[in-house]
Scaffold this motif. Structure first.
Motif, short mmCIF file in Angstrom:
data_model
loop_
_atom_site.label_atom_id
_atom_site.label_comp_id
_atom_site.label_asym_id
_atom_site.label_seq_id
_atom_site.Cartn_x
_atom_site.Cartn_y
_atom_site.Cartn_z
N VAL A 1 29.00 -17.44 1.88
CA VAL A 1 27.87 -17.73 1.33
C VAL A 1 26.72 -17.01 1.49
CG1 VAL A 1 26.54 -19.69 1.47
CG2 VAL A 1 28.87 -20.34 1.30
N ALA A 2 26.73 -16.27 2.43
CA ALA A 2 25.65 -15.49 3.22
C ALA A 2 24.88 -14.71 2.25
CB ALA A 2 25.08 -15.43 4.70
N ARG A 3 26.33 -13.88 1.82
CA ARG A 3 26.15 -13.27 0.72
C ARG A 3 25.49 -13.05 -0.11
NH1 ARG A 3 26.14 -7.79 3.37
NH2 ARG A 3 27.90 -8.11 4.74
N TYR A 4 25.33 -14.76 -0.62
CA TYR A 4 25.60 -15.05 -2.48
C TYR A 4 24.33 -14.25 -2.94
CZ TYR A 4 29.38 -18.39 -2.93
OH TYR A 4 30.39 -19.16 -2.71
N PRO A 5 23.07 -14.63 -2.80
CA PRO A 5 22.03 -13.31 -2.86
C PRO A 5 22.12 -12.03 -3.26
CG PRO A 5 21.13 -15.03 -0.89
CD PRO A 5 22.54 -14.87 -0.94
N GLU A 6 23.32 -11.57 -2.61
CA GLU A 6 23.30 -10.20 -2.99
C GLU A 6 23.80 -10.05 -4.66
OE1 GLU A 6 25.52 -8.26 -0.76
OE2 GLU A 6 24.28 -9.06 1.90
N PHE A 7 24.34 -10.98 -5.06
CA PHE A 7 25.28 -10.54 -5.96
C PHE A 7 25.36 -11.48 -7.21
CE2 PHE A 7 28.11 -12.33 -3.68
CZ PHE A 7 29.07 -13.54 -3.90
N LEU A 8 25.07 -13.07 -6.87
CA LEU A 8 25.21 -13.70 -8.14
C LEU A 8 24.02 -14.57 -8.54
CD1 LEU A 8 27.17 -16.31 -8.28
CD2 LEU A 8 26.41 -17.36 -5.95
N PRO A 9 23.70 -14.17 -9.89
CA PRO A 9 22.83 -14.70 -10.69
C PRO A 9 22.09 -16.53 -9.88
CG PRO A 9 24.49 -14.44 -11.35
CD PRO A 9 24.72 -14.60 -10.29
N TRP A 10 20.46 -16.27 -10.12
CA TRP A 10 19.54 -17.46 -9.34
C TRP A 10 19.27 -17.69 -8.16
CZ3 TRP A 10 23.91 -17.34 -13.56
CH2 TRP A 10 22.87 -17.13 -15.21
N CYS A 11 20.78 -17.06 -7.43
CA CYS A 11 20.34 -17.29 -5.89
C CYS A 11 19.66 -16.48 -5.19
CB CYS A 11 22.68 -16.84 -4.66
SG CYS A 11 21.60 -17.74 -3.40
#
Length: 157
Positions: free
Chosen positions: A24-34
């Protein structure tokens, strides 16, 4: 009350897909809108995380408790934030082609404005998110052929 369910065969192992979703900590690296992620606590079986989502003029943060049942299941339980409720489940099963992913999400925002804003684009937004995980798998694990072992097929005759 947007709800979305999808089953998808992917050419990666269940443990690999589990690890991507559990990170979950890496979501901002690849997940749209996160746009932000903070892990409050983490054990092998559970994590508590704050996620910040942003789309258009909206930016909202929420806390969820994530149950990790490696390598087969991830369940997200909403704790607090802008939702009335949020239910999210991932299931990863062995498949001759790699892994069968069974994904489900169901939520409702407290704000009618947010609910109407996401309602218009919900299905496309979730499809993009699922695609983002598949793209992340390729980026992290390489092309499918590099991660799969060949499953022998018996000859006919």
């Amino acid at each position: 009350m947007p709800r979305y369910a999808e089953q998808k065969h992917v050419p990666y192992r269940p443990d690999q897909m589990f690890d991507l979703v559990a990170d979950v900590a890496r979501y901002p690296e690849f997940l749209p809108w996160c746009v932000g992620a903070r892990i409050r606590s983490h054990t092998d079986a559970e994590l508590v995380a704050d996620l910040t989502i942003g789309f258009g003029p909206f930016r909202e943060s929420f806390t969820s408790r994530v149950t990790l049942d490696r390598p087969g299941h991830i369940t997200v339980r909403y704790e607090n934030g802008p939702f009335r409720y949020l239910n999210n489940r991932w299931k990863f099963s062995e498949d001759p082609r790699g892994c069968l992913i069974d994904f489900f999400v169901d939520f409702e925002f407290r704000s009618r404005v947010l609910q109407m804003a996401i309602g218009a684009v919900f299905t496309e937004a979730v499809r993009r998110m699922v695609y983002a995980f598949l793209k992340r798998a390729r980026d992290v694990y390489g092309p499918p052929a590099a991660t799969m072992s060949v499953v022998p097929v018996p000859a006919k005759g």
